[in-house]
Scaffold this motif. Structure first.
Motif, PDB file in Angstrom:
ATOM      1  N   LEU A  88      -6.690  41.889   0.053  1.00  0.00           N
ATOM      2  CA  LEU A  88      -6.453  40.480  -0.252  1.00  0.00           C
ATOM      3  C   LEU A  88      -7.031  39.574   0.836  1.00  0.00           C
ATOM      4  O   LEU A  88      -7.701  38.583   0.546  1.00  0.00           O
ATOM      5  CB  LEU A  88      -4.951  40.224  -0.400  1.00  0.00           C
ATOM      6  N   LEU A  89      -6.773  39.907   2.109  1.00  0.00           N
ATOM      7  CA  LEU A  89      -7.216  39.040   3.202  1.00  0.00           C
ATOM      8  C   LEU A  89      -8.732  39.053   3.364  1.00  0.00           C
ATOM      9  O   LEU A  89      -9.315  38.075   3.851  1.00  0.00           O
ATOM     10  CB  LEU A  89      -6.548  39.470   4.515  1.00  0.00           C
ATOM     11  N   SER A  90      -9.390  40.137   2.993  1.00  0.00           N
ATOM     12  CA  SER A  90     -10.850  40.191   3.103  1.00  0.00           C
ATOM     13  C   SER A  90     -11.545  39.472   1.950  1.00  0.00           C
ATOM     14  O   SER A  90     -12.767  39.271   1.993  1.00  0.00           O
ATOM     15  CB  SER A  90     -11.319  41.648   3.152  1.00  0.00           C
ATOM     16  N   GLY A  91     -10.779  39.080   0.920  1.00  0.00           N
ATOM     17  CA  GLY A  91     -11.382  38.409  -0.231  1.00  0.00           C
ATOM     18  C   GLY A  91     -11.886  39.362  -1.292  1.00  0.00           C
ATOM     19  O   GLY A  91     -12.531  38.935  -2.261  1.00  0.00           O
ATOM     20  N   TYR A  92     -11.598  40.639  -1.141  1.00  0.00           N
ATOM     21  CA  TYR A  92     -12.038  41.628  -2.125  1.00  0.00           C
ATOM     22  C   TYR A  92     -11.215  41.517  -3.416  1.00  0.00           C
ATOM     23  O   TYR A  92     -11.752  41.643  -4.518  1.00  0.00           O
ATOM     24  CB  TYR A  92     -11.910  43.019  -1.510  1.00  0.00           C
ATOM     25  N   LEU A  93      -9.912  41.265  -3.280  1.00  0.00           N
ATOM     26  CA  LEU A  93      -9.041  41.105  -4.436  1.00  0.00           C
ATOM     27  C   LEU A  93      -8.609  39.655  -4.580  1.00  0.00           C
ATOM     28  O   LEU A  93      -8.433  38.947  -3.576  1.00  0.00           O
ATOM     29  CB  LEU A  93      -7.796  41.984  -4.302  1.00  0.00           C
ATOM     30  N   PRO A  94      -8.376  39.176  -5.812  1.00  0.00           N
ATOM     31  CA  PRO A  94      -7.887  37.808  -6.012  1.00  0.00           C
ATOM     32  C   PRO A  94      -6.392  37.711  -5.732  1.00  0.00           C
ATOM     33  O   PRO A  94      -5.670  38.715  -5.769  1.00  0.00           O
ATOM     34  CB  PRO A  94      -8.192  37.549  -7.489  1.00  0.00           C
ATOM     35  N   ALA A  95      -5.913  36.520  -5.465  1.00  0.00           N
ATOM     36  CA  ALA A  95      -4.488  36.314  -5.201  1.00  0.00           C
ATOM     37  C   ALA A  95      -3.654  36.502  -6.459  1.00  0.00           C
ATOM     38  O   ALA A  95      -2.477  36.890  -6.381  1.00  0.00           O
ATOM     39  CB  ALA A  95      -4.263  34.912  -4.618  1.00  0.00           C
ATOM     40  N   ASN A  96      -4.250  36.268  -7.608  1.00  0.00           N
ATOM     41  CA  ASN A  96      -3.540  36.410  -8.871  1.00  0.00           C
ATOM     42  C   ASN A  96      -3.323  37.884  -9.209  1.00  0.00           C
ATOM     43  O   ASN A  96      -4.276  38.666  -9.279  1.00  0.00           O
ATOM     44  CB  ASN A  96      -4.325  35.724  -9.994  1.00  0.00           C
ATOM     45  N   THR A  97      -2.068  38.250  -9.423  1.00  0.00           N
ATOM     46  CA  THR A  97      -1.733  39.657  -9.648  1.00  0.00           C
ATOM     47  C   THR A  97      -2.364  40.206 -10.916  1.00  0.00           C
ATOM     48  O   THR A  97      -2.818  41.356 -10.949  1.00  0.00           O
ATOM     49  CB  THR A  97      -0.200  39.821  -9.713  1.00  0.00           C
ATOM     50  N   GLU A  98      -2.399  39.403 -11.998  1.00  0.00           N
ATOM     51  CA  GLU A  98      -2.874  39.883 -13.284  1.00  0.00           C
ATOM     52  C   GLU A  98      -4.363  40.218 -13.261  1.00  0.00           C
ATOM     53  O   GLU A  98      -4.825  41.061 -14.032  1.00  0.00           O
ATOM     54  CB  GLU A  98      -2.580  38.839 -14.370  1.00  0.00           C
ATOM     55  N   ARG A  99      -5.112  39.576 -12.384  1.00  0.00           N
ATOM     56  CA  ARG A  99      -6.560  39.785 -12.352  1.00  0.00           C
ATOM     57  C   ARG A  99      -6.977  40.946 -11.445  1.00  0.00           C
ATOM     58  O   ARG A  99      -8.146  41.318 -11.422  1.00  0.00           O
ATOM     59  CB  ARG A  99      -7.257  38.504 -11.876  1.00  0.00           C
ATOM     60  N   ARG A 100      -6.065  41.497 -10.694  1.00  0.00           N
ATOM     61  CA  ARG A 100      -6.432  42.484  -9.666  1.00  0.00           C
ATOM     62  C   ARG A 100      -6.979  43.767 -10.269  1.00  0.00           C
ATOM     63  O   ARG A 100      -8.010  44.287  -9.820  1.00  0.00           O
ATOM     64  CB  ARG A 100      -5.232  42.795  -8.765  1.00  0.00           C
ATOM     65  N   GLU A 101      -6.303  44.307 -11.277  1.00  0.00           N
ATOM     66  CA  GLU A 101      -6.720  45.575 -11.838  1.00  0.00           C
ATOM     67  C   GLU A 101      -8.106  45.480 -12.458  1.00  0.00           C
ATOM     68  O   GLU A 101      -8.956  46.355 -12.253  1.00  0.00           O
ATOM     69  CB  GLU A 101      -5.701  46.056 -12.871  1.00  0.00           C
ATOM     70  N   SER A 102      -8.352  44.419 -13.210  1.00  0.00           N
ATOM     71  CA  SER A 102      -9.673  44.258 -13.830  1.00  0.00           C
ATOM     72  C   SER A 102     -10.754  44.045 -12.772  1.00  0.00           C
ATOM     73  O   SER A 102     -11.882  44.543 -12.923  1.00  0.00           O
ATOM     74  CB  SER A 102      -9.659  43.084 -14.804  1.00  0.00           C
TER      75      SER A 102
END
Length: 545
Positions: free
Chosen positions: A262-276
């Motif tokens: 999350l902190l590196s910007g690899y994953l979005p803050a929104n939980t629902e969008r993380r898996e996709s």
């Protein structure tokens, strides 16, 4: 040029001082020259010469010295004369006498050692006899007391189940702390003291500490911090600013993988969008593998791949995890794909180190045991593919912020090393002047600090803790790292000032003793770096002279 007679006279007169003349060699095989033992080797010619009047002879000028030694290395009769003198000095009788003396001393030492061992054995036997006599006396006294106190019922005749058919009469019969054992311990201690001291060698690159290994017992404070992280991460939209505040002081091992992503910007803050997002990015990475990796042996890419292939085995060579063939293949793919996609810099030595923290952290997503000796082949193939892709993207995010460190001539590193020199001159002028005095250039040791982000100076466990803060700090890898390097240098102030030559300073600065560092030392270092940043980052007039 002087005459031949003068030359020979000079050589005879100054045999002990001529460059290249044969001298006594002291060491393990050649004991120091003993004047009392070898009086026949003392020659009057070795004494300083004086004039007939008793006054010391005036030193010759350099021109005179040059004229009489200009033939010093010419091959001629002088060489034969020197060899003859050497043969005369190496008298066979003297050599034999010295050898016999050494053998005699050695025999005396051996005899003394045997005598000490015999005395110790005799002492042990004597103490054993005395202890036995005391036991007999105590047994008799105890029997008399029992007869006087209980004449009708005697328990002495009943064997104790704990004493194999006999009573435990006193502590002297107990197996622990008996005089015999005490004597044995004294003998053992005497022998241990006679042995040379052997320092304990720690495990060089051990990664285990409270935040990076296993599942150690957590303190109440650590459990409370973990709960706070879980609360922040549990929401539908993670508050990244709050997550950074929590992460600055270190991230618990259990939530470090998701927090770094999350902190590196690899994953979005929104939980629902993380898996996709994860699925898409992982597929994209392996698409690069299919598209580019087969070109590694092409003429215009083979030099890059060859250098990567050479550097990978050198990456943390003391940690078994990184010497596994499957791990090295993963690193080769990550580094080659990154180099192909960033032609402005390409692969530069040192980038290989930057993969390792991400790889270790993301392995922890799938295991609970210690990672140092973990066999990654025991993981499922899908897990390994996920670790590889996640490590690639997070390393890419890191390098995007410091890519000028690795472009032609590495201008980013040049600027940072210069800034470090200016900063140290302001915060500790004594250290700065000391290194200038012995001509130590900052580029000679700090280049590696910037190029490898201190990874060669700290154990991997400390690097992971350091990167917790770098991920939480704005421009942590590019800007805050400068203040960490300054605090790190000044941390060794005493050791630096104790060194009094260029070689000693360079050996120290390239081999700083951080092997036993842990979270506590890194936290102190980061606190000092934050203080320096607060004092200098927004005060340019204070920063520069």
């Amino acid at each position: 040029m002087s005459t031949d007679g003068n030359k020979k006279q000079f050589w005879k007169r100054n045999t002990a001082k001529v460059p290249g003349s044969i001298q006594h060699v002291y060491g393990a095989q050649h004991p120091p020259f003993d004047p009392l033992l070898h009086t026949n080797l003392i020659k009057a010619g070795n004494k300083p010469q004086t004039t007939p009047g008793g006054k010391p002879k005036k030193a010759t000028t350099f021109q005179e010295f040059e004229s009489i030694t200009s033939d010093a290395w010419e091959v001629g009769d002088d060489d034969d004369e020197l060899l003859a003198m050497a043969a005369q000095n190496l008298n066979i009788e003297v050599v034999m006498e010295t050898a016999n003396k050494v053998i005699e001393n050695h025999s005396k030492q051996q005899e003394k050692q045997r005598q000490d061992d015999a005395d110790a054995s005799e002492l042990e036997e004597r103490e054993e006899e005395e202890a036995h006599e005391e036991e007999v006396e105590e047994e008799e006294e105890q029997g008399e007391e029992e007869e006087e106190s209980t004449p009708e019922v005697s328990f002495a005749s009943e064997p104790s189940p704990l004493s194999d058919g006999r009573l435990m009469k006193s502590l002297s019969e107990a197996p622990i702390g008996s005089p015999k054992d005490a004597a044995g311990e004294r003998v053992s201690l005497h022998r241990q003291q006679s042995l040379p001291h052997r320092p304990t060698i720690p495990m060089v690159a051990r990664m285990a500490d409270q935040n990076t290994s296993g599942t150690p017992v957590m303190t109440e404070r650590e459990a409370s911090r973990l709960d706070k992280f879980k609360q922040v991460l549990a929401g539908p939209n993670t508050d990244l600013e709050e997550l950074r505040k929590l992460s600055w002081s270190g991230i618990p091992r259990q939530v470090r993988p998701i927090t770094w992503k999350l902190l590196s910007g690899y994953l979005p803050a929104n939980t629902e969008r993380r898996e996709s997002t994860l699925q898409r990015k992982r597929q994209e990475y392996f698409g690069f593998i299919e598209q580019y990796y087969d070109s590694r042996n092409d003429e215009h890419h083979q030099d890059t791949y060859r250098q990567i292939h050479i550097d990978i085995p050198r990456t943390n060579p003391l940690i078994p995890l990184f010497q596994q063939a499957s791990v090295q293949e993963i690193f080769e793919r990550i580094l080659f794909i990154w180099a192909i996609r960033h032609p402005a810099s390409g692969y530069v030595q040192g980038i290989n180190d930057l993969v390792t923290p991400f790889f270790v952290v993301y392995v922890f997503e799938y295991i609970k045991e210690e990672v140092e000796n973990f066999d990654v082949s025991s993981l499922q193939e899908e897990a390994l593919r996920n670790i590889e892709a996640d490590s690639f993207w997070c390393m890419s995010k890191l390098l995007d912020g410091i890519q000028d460190n690795y472009t032609f001539a590495q201008p980013g590193i040049q600027r940072k090393v210069k800034a470090l020199e200016e900063l140290v001159s302001r915060i500790d002028e004594t250290v700065h002047v000391h290194m200038q005095q012995y001509e130590v250039e900052y580029l000679q040791f700090a280049f590696r600090w910037m190029n490898n982000l201190l990874m060669r100076e700290l154990p991997l466990r400390c690097t992971i803790r350091l990167w917790d803060t770098y991920q939480a700090e704005p421009e942590g890898f590019s800007h805050f790292h400068l203040y960490v390097c300054a605090a790190f240098l000044v941390r060794w102030r005493k050791e630096i000032l104790d060194e009094r030559d260029f070689q000693g300073l360079m050996i120290l600065l390239q081999n700083l003793p951080t092997m036993h560092w842990g979270n506590e030392e890194v936290s102190v270092l980061l606190a000092e770096a934050y203080r320096l940043k607060f004092a200098f980052a927004d005060a340019p007039n204070h920063y520069k002279r």
